[in-house]
Scaffold this active site. Structure first.
Site, PDB file in Angstrom:
ATOM      1  CE  LYS A 219      23.743   1.323   3.354  1.00 13.48           C
ATOM      2  NZ  LYS A 219      22.772   1.031   2.281  1.00 13.48           N
ATOM      3  NE  ARG A 253      24.114   7.541  -0.918  1.00 12.91           N
ATOM      4  CZ  ARG A 253      23.931   7.510   0.410  1.00 12.91           C
ATOM      5  NH1 ARG A 253      24.280   6.435   1.100  1.00 12.91           N
ATOM      6  NH2 ARG A 253      23.407   8.550   1.037  1.00 12.91           N
TER       7      ARG A 253
END
Length: 272
Positions: A219, A253
């Site tokens: 991210k 995740r």
């Protein structure tokens, strides 16, 4: 050993956290390396994933929602094929009742809802009836505009309060407390400093009563911390995931399953 109760069985791992592999059946997810289908899922299973997270609607900053029919069209062939080869738990990343219902009929096991059961009032009842685990995530607004407002008075307090409210809603709808997982929503309407605070304090959310999922993989915050582009953020992700696990996360995740599994095995082996 940690465990997670599904509808009809309990899964366990000797690692410090479950590894959830990301498979995006989309043409526009934020990293093209996450776009795939059955073959990607089978590769992640071979690499040691505990759960496969299958989605058909990108939630990257600036993205737009996808219709329920299109989500089903993208998801069902992949899920059906996965089930031909494996009984691995499959999480479905959706906000919609009809999508989750179709996937449950094909053998899905977990709901991963970025709207924390806000976007479809029928979804909570379906999960309660099906006795499946539910991941409740914090976000602000919708992905197309969520990064327009990243100011908080107290990021941890505000995210924690929201998740407590959504947990209470889930409980009132009949979802069992041992089927609830919380996710602080790293990158969803948050700046770098606030994301780092949530990574450090993730295990304190909701008084540590529920498992915490951390979705940090590649991210923007990892890019900001490492000064790396998406394709070069794997090592930074592994480091951030380990920090999150050491601070209480019980699911990670990830796009890079093999590396996540290896790092968690080292963490366990050292005895941290």
């Amino acid at each position: 050993m940690i465990s997670l109760r599904l509808a009809d069985k309990t899964i366990t791992t000797e690692k410090n956290a479950f590894v959830m592999g990301i498979v995006n059946a989309t043409p526009d997810s934020f990293w093209e390396g996450s776009r795939g289908g059955t073959q990607m899922a089978l590769e992640q299973i071979e690499q040691g994933a505990d759960i496969i997270d299958l989605g058909a609607e990108s939630t990257r900053p600036g993205s737009h929602y996808v219709s329920e029919d299109e989500q089903i069209k993208r998801l069902i062939p992949v899920l059906s094929e996965i089930r031909r080869h494996s009984d691995i738990p499959v999480s479905i990343d959706t906000r919609k009742y009809s999508v989750m219902k179709a996937c449950l009929d094909e053998g899905a096991d977990i709901l991963n809802d970025v709207s924390a059961l806000e976007d479809d009032e029928k979804l909570a009842g379906l999960c309660a009836e099906s006795k499946i685990p539910v991941i409740l995530m914090h976000k602000r607004s919708t992905p197309d505009v969520m990064q327009n407002n990243t100011e908080y008075q107290d990021i941890f307090k505000e995210v924690d309060l929201y998740l407590r409210q959504r947990v209470e809603h889930a409980l009132k709808q009949g979802i069992s407390s041992d089927k609830i997982i919380v996710d602080p929503g790293i990158g969803f309407g948050k700046n770098m400093t606030d994301n780092c605070t949530l990574i450090r304090r993730c295990g304190q959310l909701c008084d540590s009563k529920y498992p915490v999922l951390m979705a940090l993989s590649r991210k923007t915050v990892i890019g900001q911390l490492c000064n790396r582009e998406i394709q070069d953020r794997m090592i930074g992700t592994v480091a951030a995931d380990l920090i999150a696990v050491m601070n209480g996360a019980t699911l990670v995740r990830v796009h890079d399953v093999k590396e996540a599994v290896d790092s968690l095995n080292v963490l366990k082996g050292i005895g941290v």
